[in-house]
Design a protein around this motif. Structure first.
Motif, PDB file in Angstrom:
ATOM      1  N   PRO A 160       0.850  -1.188   0.000  1.00 28.66           N
ATOM      2  CA  PRO A 160       0.000   0.000   0.000  1.00 28.66           C
ATOM      3  C   PRO A 160       0.887   1.238   0.000  1.00 28.66           C
ATOM      4  O   PRO A 160       1.963   1.242   0.604  1.00 28.66           O
ATOM      5  CB  PRO A 160      -0.790  -0.124   1.307  1.00 28.66           C
ATOM      6  N   TYR A 161       0.438   2.261  -0.706  1.00 23.92           N
ATOM      7  CA  TYR A 161       1.265   3.459  -0.825  1.00 23.92           C
ATOM      8  C   TYR A 161       0.443   4.679  -0.441  1.00 23.92           C
ATOM      9  O   TYR A 161      -0.684   4.845  -0.893  1.00 23.92           O
ATOM     10  CB  TYR A 161       1.790   3.607  -2.263  1.00 23.92           C
ATOM     11  N   TYR A 162       0.996   5.511   0.410  1.00 27.09           N
ATOM     12  CA  TYR A 162       0.337   6.748   0.824  1.00 27.09           C
ATOM     13  C   TYR A 162      -0.978   6.466   1.540  1.00 27.09           C
ATOM     14  O   TYR A 162      -2.018   7.025   1.226  1.00 27.09           O
ATOM     15  CB  TYR A 162       0.105   7.651  -0.401  1.00 27.09           C
ATOM     16  N   GLY A 163      -0.921   5.524   2.489  1.00 29.01           N
ATOM     17  CA  GLY A 163      -2.110   5.168   3.254  1.00 29.01           C
ATOM     18  C   GLY A 163      -2.474   3.705   3.052  1.00 29.01           C
ATOM     19  O   GLY A 163      -1.709   2.923   2.501  1.00 29.01           O
ATOM     20  N   SER A 164      -3.657   3.322   3.507  1.00 22.30           N
ATOM     21  CA  SER A 164      -4.110   1.934   3.376  1.00 22.30           C
ATOM     22  C   SER A 164      -4.693   1.675   1.994  1.00 22.30           C
ATOM     23  O   SER A 164      -5.003   2.600   1.242  1.00 22.30           O
ATOM     24  CB  SER A 164      -5.157   1.618   4.454  1.00 22.30           C
ATOM     25  N   ALA A 165      -4.853   0.391   1.675  1.00 26.19           N
ATOM     26  CA  ALA A 165      -5.414  -0.020   0.390  1.00 26.19           C
ATOM     27  C   ALA A 165      -6.226  -1.299   0.595  1.00 26.19           C
ATOM     28  O   ALA A 165      -5.861  -2.140   1.423  1.00 26.19           O
ATOM     29  CB  ALA A 165      -4.302  -0.265  -0.629  1.00 26.19           C
ATOM     30  N   PHE A 184       3.619  -1.535   7.122  1.00 28.26           N
ATOM     31  CA  PHE A 184       4.360  -1.852   8.337  1.00 28.26           C
ATOM     32  C   PHE A 184       4.432  -3.361   8.603  1.00 28.26           C
ATOM     33  O   PHE A 184       4.474  -3.802   9.745  1.00 28.26           O
ATOM     34  CB  PHE A 184       3.777  -1.122   9.552  1.00 28.26           C
ATOM     35  N   ASN A 185       4.411  -4.169   7.516  1.00 28.67           N
ATOM     36  CA  ASN A 185       4.610  -5.609   7.639  1.00 28.67           C
ATOM     37  C   ASN A 185       5.042  -6.147   6.286  1.00 28.67           C
ATOM     38  O   ASN A 185       5.094  -5.405   5.299  1.00 28.67           O
ATOM     39  CB  ASN A 185       3.331  -6.312   8.132  1.00 28.67           C
ATOM     40  N   THR A 186       5.358  -7.442   6.245  1.00 31.24           N
ATOM     41  CA  THR A 186       5.824  -8.061   4.992  1.00 31.24           C
ATOM     42  C   THR A 186       4.838  -9.096   4.460  1.00 31.24           C
ATOM     43  O   THR A 186       5.221 -10.014   3.734  1.00 31.24           O
ATOM     44  CB  THR A 186       7.203  -8.708   5.205  1.00 31.24           C
ATOM     45  N   LEU A 187       3.573  -8.940   4.807  1.00 32.29           N
ATOM     46  CA  LEU A 187       2.550  -9.914   4.417  1.00 32.29           C
ATOM     47  C   LEU A 187       2.520 -10.163   2.918  1.00 32.29           C
ATOM     48  O   LEU A 187       2.344 -11.300   2.469  1.00 32.29           O
ATOM     49  CB  LEU A 187       1.170  -9.422   4.882  1.00 32.29           C
TER      50      LEU A 187
END
Length: 214
Positions: A160-165, A184-187
């Motif tokens: 996700p870029y510039y916020g959530s997706a 903030f994770n590597t899912l």
């Protein structure tokens, strides 16, 4: 038409030569600063050279090297690659592939990744490409189909870029259904395509899509 923007971080001249020569479409080449030396070494001629020429080992190019030279003030608010991208938006049509923009200084690489969002705003598809990676960005309501036999490398990672997706991924080893990604994770690192075609659908937000090799 396909537009190539060539930056300084070219590690393999043969790679650059192959990418430019294998394009079946009409091409337009914009070289950024030291990138013009790489284009010349690859046996091509830039249509435009743009930059402040602070990294070019040979200094400002001779006019014979290019159809047009745009000299930038070194004290400016944007990078040479951003200036080249804006020039491409105003003077070309079709997809834009940026080469020589990944690797080296991390801040430059991150800045160049951010430029993918400019393509979304302009309605143009922009790619960042090197020997083992192809990056692009999609926005809300967009669907990206990647054919397994045409993918770049083995893995597909999304962020996700510039916020959530909110993302749905089909045709992958690890599918997602309306998953909210907040970073903030590597899912979503190192997924793999298992069907003939894989689809990434984005309900909201921005998504960085990375096709990567080994």
């Amino acid at each position: 038409m396909i537009t190539f923007i060539v930056g300084a971080m070219i590690k393999d001249i043969e790679f650059l030569k192959n990418v430019i020569s294998e394009s079946s479409e009409a091409r337009f080449i914009i070289a950024c600063d030291k990138g013009y030396e790489h284009v010349i070494a690859a046996g091509a001629k830039p249509d435009v050279i743009i930059g402040d020429f602070d990294s070019a080992s040979q200094g400002e190019p001779e006019p014979a090297c290019s159809g047009k030279i745009i000299k930038l003030n070194p004290i400016k608010d944007d990078t040479d690659i951003e200036a080249a991208l804006r020039y491409a938006f105003d003077n070309t049509e079709g997809d834009i592939t940026i080469l020589g923009a990944l690797g080296g200084r991390v801040d430059h690489s991150l800045g160049n990744i951010a430029l993918l969002g400019m393509g979304l705003k302009e309605g143009r598809k922009v790619y960042l490409v090197d020997e083992t990676n192809r990056l692009q960005m999609i926005g809300a309501g967009m669907k990206l189909v990647i054919k397994k036999d045409e993918q770049y490398g083995k893995y597909v990672s999304v962020f996700p870029y510039y916020g959530s997706a909110v993302v749905t991924m089909e045709g992958f080893k690890y599918p997602l259904k309306n998953a909210k990604l907040e970073g903030f994770n590597t899912l979503t690192v190192s997924n793999e395509i298992v069907d003939t075609n894989a689809t990434i659908s984005l309900e909201c937000g921005y998504l960085l899509v990375c096709e990567c090799g080994e």
